[in-house]
Design an enzyme around this catalytic site. Structure first.
Site, PDB file in Angstrom:
ATOM      1  N   LYS A 191      30.249  47.850  42.991  1.00 19.87           N
ATOM      2  CA  LYS A 191      29.015  47.969  42.213  1.00 19.87           C
ATOM      3  C   LYS A 191      29.198  49.000  41.109  1.00 19.87           C
ATOM      4  O   LYS A 191      29.270  50.190  41.354  1.00 19.87           O
ATOM      5  CB  LYS A 191      27.827  48.393  43.072  1.00 19.87           C
ATOM      6  CG  LYS A 191      26.521  48.212  42.282  1.00 19.87           C
ATOM      7  CD  LYS A 191      25.371  49.083  42.721  1.00 19.87           C
ATOM      8  CE  LYS A 191      25.307  50.442  42.116  1.00 19.87           C
ATOM      9  NZ  LYS A 191      25.078  50.498  40.644  1.00 19.87           N
ATOM     10  N   GLU A 266      33.814  61.084  46.253  1.00 22.76           N
ATOM     11  CA  GLU A 266      34.220  61.952  45.140  1.00 22.76           C
ATOM     12  C   GLU A 266      32.930  62.371  44.463  1.00 22.76           C
ATOM     13  O   GLU A 266      32.279  61.553  43.818  1.00 22.76           O
ATOM     14  CB  GLU A 266      35.079  61.187  44.128  1.00 22.76           C
ATOM     15  CG  GLU A 266      36.377  60.636  44.677  1.00 22.76           C
ATOM     16  CD  GLU A 266      37.450  61.682  44.812  1.00 22.76           C
ATOM     17  OE1 GLU A 266      37.195  62.877  44.544  1.00 22.76           O
ATOM     18  OE2 GLU A 266      38.566  61.299  45.194  1.00 22.76           O
ATOM     19  N   CYS A 300      33.382  65.059  36.055  1.00 25.26           N
ATOM     20  CA  CYS A 300      33.084  65.767  37.308  1.00 25.26           C
ATOM     21  C   CYS A 300      33.876  67.071  37.407  1.00 25.26           C
ATOM     22  O   CYS A 300      33.436  68.013  38.053  1.00 25.26           O
ATOM     23  CB  CYS A 300      33.373  64.872  38.494  1.00 25.26           C
ATOM     24  SG  CYS A 300      34.978  64.091  38.384  1.00 25.26           S
ATOM     25  N   GLU A 400      25.193  71.665  38.469  1.00 26.01           N
ATOM     26  CA  GLU A 400      26.006  70.806  37.611  1.00 26.01           C
ATOM     27  C   GLU A 400      25.118  70.215  36.511  1.00 26.01           C
ATOM     28  O   GLU A 400      24.109  69.579  36.794  1.00 26.01           O
ATOM     29  CB  GLU A 400      26.601  69.679  38.450  1.00 26.01           C
ATOM     30  CG  GLU A 400      27.467  68.758  37.619  1.00 26.01           C
ATOM     31  CD  GLU A 400      28.113  67.663  38.448  1.00 26.01           C
ATOM     32  OE1 GLU A 400      27.402  66.995  39.212  1.00 26.01           O
ATOM     33  OE2 GLU A 400      29.332  67.480  38.311  1.00 26.01           O
TER      34      GLU A 400
HETATM   35  P1  NAP Z   1      24.799  58.863  40.857  1.00 30.13           P
HETATM   36  O1  NAP Z   1      23.378  58.785  40.531  1.00 30.13           O
HETATM   37  O2  NAP Z   1      25.204  59.489  42.138  1.00 30.13           O
HETATM   38  O3  NAP Z   1      25.338  57.365  40.735  1.00 30.13           O
HETATM   39  C1  NAP Z   1      26.616  56.969  41.093  1.00 30.13           C
HETATM   40  C2  NAP Z   1      26.574  55.545  41.612  1.00 30.13           C
HETATM   41  O4  NAP Z   1      25.798  55.479  42.801  1.00 30.13           O
HETATM   42  C3  NAP Z   1      25.910  54.558  40.636  1.00 30.13           C
HETATM   43  O5  NAP Z   1      26.555  53.312  40.726  1.00 30.13           O
HETATM   44  C4  NAP Z   1      24.507  54.490  41.186  1.00 30.13           C
HETATM   45  O6  NAP Z   1      23.801  53.353  40.819  1.00 30.13           O
HETATM   46  C5  NAP Z   1      24.766  54.522  42.664  1.00 30.13           C
HETATM   47  N1  NAP Z   1      23.622  54.913  43.473  1.00 30.13           N
HETATM   48  C6  NAP Z   1      22.523  55.632  43.125  1.00 30.13           C
HETATM   49  N2  NAP Z   1      21.685  55.772  44.170  1.00 30.13           N
HETATM   50  C7  NAP Z   1      22.245  55.132  45.209  1.00 30.13           C
HETATM   51  C8  NAP Z   1      21.871  54.926  46.574  1.00 30.13           C
HETATM   52  N3  NAP Z   1      20.745  55.412  47.081  1.00 30.13           N
HETATM   53  N4  NAP Z   1      22.715  54.212  47.378  1.00 30.13           N
HETATM   54  C9  NAP Z   1      23.865  53.726  46.907  1.00 30.13           C
HETATM   55  N5  NAP Z   1      24.266  53.877  45.628  1.00 30.13           N
HETATM   56  C10 NAP Z   1      23.473  54.581  44.783  1.00 30.13           C
HETATM   57  O7  NAP Z   1      25.624  59.644  39.792  1.00 30.13           O
HETATM   58  P2  NAP Z   1      25.641  59.426  38.215  1.00 30.13           P
HETATM   59  O8  NAP Z   1      24.472  60.137  37.647  1.00 30.13           O
HETATM   60  O9  NAP Z   1      25.805  58.035  37.889  1.00 30.13           O
HETATM   61  O10 NAP Z   1      27.005  60.185  37.849  1.00 30.13           O
HETATM   62  C11 NAP Z   1      27.055  61.534  37.656  1.00 30.13           C
HETATM   63  C12 NAP Z   1      27.488  62.261  38.921  1.00 30.13           C
HETATM   64  O11 NAP Z   1      28.696  61.733  39.449  1.00 30.13           O
HETATM   65  C13 NAP Z   1      27.787  63.713  38.678  1.00 30.13           C
HETATM   66  O12 NAP Z   1      27.189  64.502  39.663  1.00 30.13           O
HETATM   67  C14 NAP Z   1      29.299  63.824  38.753  1.00 30.13           C
HETATM   68  O13 NAP Z   1      29.830  65.034  39.093  1.00 30.13           O
HETATM   69  C15 NAP Z   1      29.637  62.785  39.719  1.00 30.13           C
HETATM   70  N6  NAP Z   1      30.999  62.297  39.489  1.00 30.13           N
HETATM   71  C16 NAP Z   1      31.995  62.664  40.343  1.00 30.13           C
HETATM   72  C17 NAP Z   1      33.292  62.237  40.120  1.00 30.13           C
HETATM   73  C18 NAP Z   1      34.415  62.602  41.043  1.00 30.13           C
HETATM   74  O14 NAP Z   1      35.459  62.017  40.944  1.00 30.13           O
HETATM   75  N7  NAP Z   1      34.239  63.522  41.950  1.00 30.13           N
HETATM   76  C19 NAP Z   1      33.571  61.425  39.040  1.00 30.13           C
HETATM   77  C20 NAP Z   1      32.549  61.077  38.180  1.00 30.13           C
HETATM   78  C21 NAP Z   1      31.260  61.516  38.426  1.00 30.13           C
HETATM   79  P3  NAP Z   1      22.953  53.384  39.429  1.00 30.13           P
HETATM   80  O15 NAP Z   1      23.966  53.185  38.395  1.00 30.13           O
HETATM   81  O16 NAP Z   1      21.981  52.273  39.513  1.00 30.13           O
HETATM   82  O17 NAP Z   1      22.286  54.718  39.407  1.00 30.13           O
END
Ligand code: NAP
Ligand code: MG
Length: 497
Positions: A191, A266, A300, A400
């Site tokens: 997804k 991650e 990240c 963050e």
């Molecule tokens: P996010 O809201 O956690 O979303 C990540 C993914 O999870 C998206 O596909 C999102 O769908 C999905 N998602 C949201 N709520 C969910 C739920 N309840 N159950 C299952 N899946 C769900 O994060 P983001 O705002 O897109 O990305 C930014 C964050 O990601 C930052 O905190 C960053 O640090 C972290 N990040 C970490 C890494 C790493 O490698 N450690 C890499 C990149 C980013 P939607 O698209 O519909 O919201």
């Protein structure tokens, strides 16, 4: 739907109405018939309409992935055949490099020069690296102390793997997830993030073209609360690999409890980047600039807490602020752009909220801290921002931000800065700038983070393991460490008496 007069190779891909999802080898609309728009954040214009998967589509995709895992050509393929398919995907990515780079830039906003130089080639590299591992998944023979027993281990795939990825590196994140899962013989339901579904779907077409059997890779675009949550909770999914926020990571863990599926995470970071006075200061300033402003700070591992020794503090903060103010903000698709827009209106609002909070709490924006005007007013742009007069307890120093905002803070000695650097719930990455080999080793040992960069920052390679300490997640991606996350060990005892 205008395309800003840009002649994009993928016009026909974008003009599908809607762009469909990949389930069981077929491109299909959502069971509900619903769609959502994906936006070009450089302009706020709609790029394409995309099928909106939800629980029902996840059910269909998991069923297809289960079928492909249990029967049909996939489980019968030799490791060599699996490796060739992955290698072929890498070739196809390279063949379509320009198209994929443009698509990535249009959907995410990132500068085209980086999509071309980094996102696309690193994605191809990832598939190639894991293509090589398909033929090297060895077990062991175990010298047990029970007579007449021949004991050995096999490494077997987990089964159906659900993969949920964020919007900051859409294509690379897809490759970090898909390549090791496929090299080890699993089947996948992926997804993509709702903000950036396009390159994962185009990659799905290339995966089909490479010759993967139907149902091995299923791609279901949709929202986290519906499609993502359904995948995480699904009782016939054997593992979830998730990249995203720490907050959603915790929800994934809870949702996984129903069938105790395996989970790797991650998550976020608030990474310290530490400059000692004996560093090559000019070089360190350039490094600090890259550490925070690469990819609009939507990384990240972003070096978002900059610790600078007090003796060089003014020099570094002046140098960084001046370089930041000279970065060229622009539409992602413009080859001269150094920094593009944030990915969405929502992310812009989030980053703006943090900047306002920083000002309220008494920090001083040395440069940036506002939106650019003129031509860029339609897109989700924020100036690169350097805060000083910050202390460790301020919100902008703890949480963050995931945008182009760095906080600079002075320090006095090694023990002090190591302790302050570790004072965070996160532990993804850390940077150290020094020419003193003793300090290098002291800091590498002291910092509680999954990756430490010394006199460099934001280096990634398919061969080098990556993942977090503490609440930055668990499990490792990349390198052979990633194979552990997608295999399970079976121990066989043969009585040879
Ligand atoms: P996010 O809201 O956690 O979303 C990540 C993914 O999870 C998206 O596909 C999102 O769908 C999905 N998602 C949201 N709520 C969910 C739920 N309840 N159950 C299952 N899946 C769900 O994060 P983001 O705002 O897109 O990305 C930014 C964050 O990601 C930052 O905190 C960053 O640090 C972290 N990040 C970490 C890494 C790493 O490698 N450690 C890499 C990149 C980013 P939607 O698209 O519909 O919201
Ligand atoms: Mg978009």
């Amino acid at each position: 739907m205008t395309m800003q007069g840009i002649d994009v190779a993928q016009r026909s891909f974008l003009q599908q109405q809607p762009i469909k999802m990949l389930i069981g080898g077929q491109w299909v609309e959502a069971a509900s018939g619903k769609t959502f728009d994906t936006i070009n954040p450089s302009t706020g214009e709609v790029l394409a309409r995309v099928a909106e998967g939800d629980g029902e589509d996840i059910n269909r995709a998991v069923l297809a992935a289960r079928k492909a895992f249990e029967s049909g050509p996939w489980p019968k393929m030799t490791p060599s055949q699996r490796g060739r398919l992955l290698w072929k995907v890498a070739d196809l990515i390279e063949e379509h490099a320009q198209e994929l780079a443009e698509l990535e830039t249009l959907d995410n906003g990132k500068p085209i020069k980086y999509s071309k130089a980094a996102d696309v080639p690193l994605t191809a590299d990832h598939f190639r690296y894991f293509a090589g591992w398909a033929t090297k998944l060895e077990g062991e023979t175990i010298p047990v102390s029970i007579p007449n027993m021949f004991t050995y281990t096999l490494r077997e795939p987990l089964g159906v793997v659900g993969q949920i990825i964020p919007w900051n590196f859409p294509l690379q994140m897809a490759s970090w997830k898909l390549a090791p899962a496929l090299a080890t013989g699993n089947t996948v339901v992926l997804k993509p993030a709702e903000q950036t579904p396009l390159t994962a779907l185009r990659l799905g077409e290339l995966i089909q073209e490479a010759g993967f059997p139907d149902g091995v890779v299923n791609i279901v675009p949709g929202f986290g609360e519906t499609a993502g949550a359904a995948l995480a909770a699904h009782l016939d999914v054997d593992k979830i690999a998730f990249t995203g926020s720490t907050e959603v990571g915790k929800k994934i863990v809870q949702a996984s409890a129903g069938n105790l599926k395996k989970v790797t995470l991650e998550l976020g970071g608030k990474s310290p980047n530490i400059i000692f006075p004996d560093a090559d200061i000019k070089y360190a300033v350039r490094g600090a600039l890259n550490a925070i402003f690469f990819n609009q700070g939507e990384v990240c591992t972003a070096g978002s807490r900059l610790f600078v020794h007090k003796s060089v503090y003014d020099q570094v903060v002046d140098g960084l602020s001046s370089a930041a103010s000279k970065m060229k903000l622009g539409q992602g698709i413009d080859p001269a752009t150094d920094m593009g827009p944030l990915v969405s209106q929502e992310q812009l609002a989030r980053v703006t909220g943090y900047i306002d909070m920083g000002k309220q709490e008494g920090a001083n924006p040395r440069t940036g801290g506002a939106r650019p005007d003129g031509d860029l007013a339609q897109g989700y742009f924020m100036q690169p921002t350097v805060f000083d007069q910050v202390n460790d307890d301020m919100t902008i120093a703890r949480e963050e931000i995931f945008g182009p905002v760095v906080v600079a803070m002075p320090f006095e000695d090694v023990e002090e800065v190591a302790a302050r650097a570790n004072q965070t719930m996160y532990g993804l990455a850390a940077g150290v700038w020094t020419s003193d080999v003793k300090k290098v080793h002291r800091m590498v040992a002291a910092l509680k983070a999954g990756v430490i960069w010394v006199n460099t920052y934001n280096q990634f390679d398919a061969a080098a393991p990556f993942g977090g300490y503490k609440q930055s997640g668990y499990g490792r991606e990349m390198g052979h460490a990633a194979l552990d996350a997608y295999t399970q060990t079976k121990t066989a005892w043969i009585n040879v008496r």
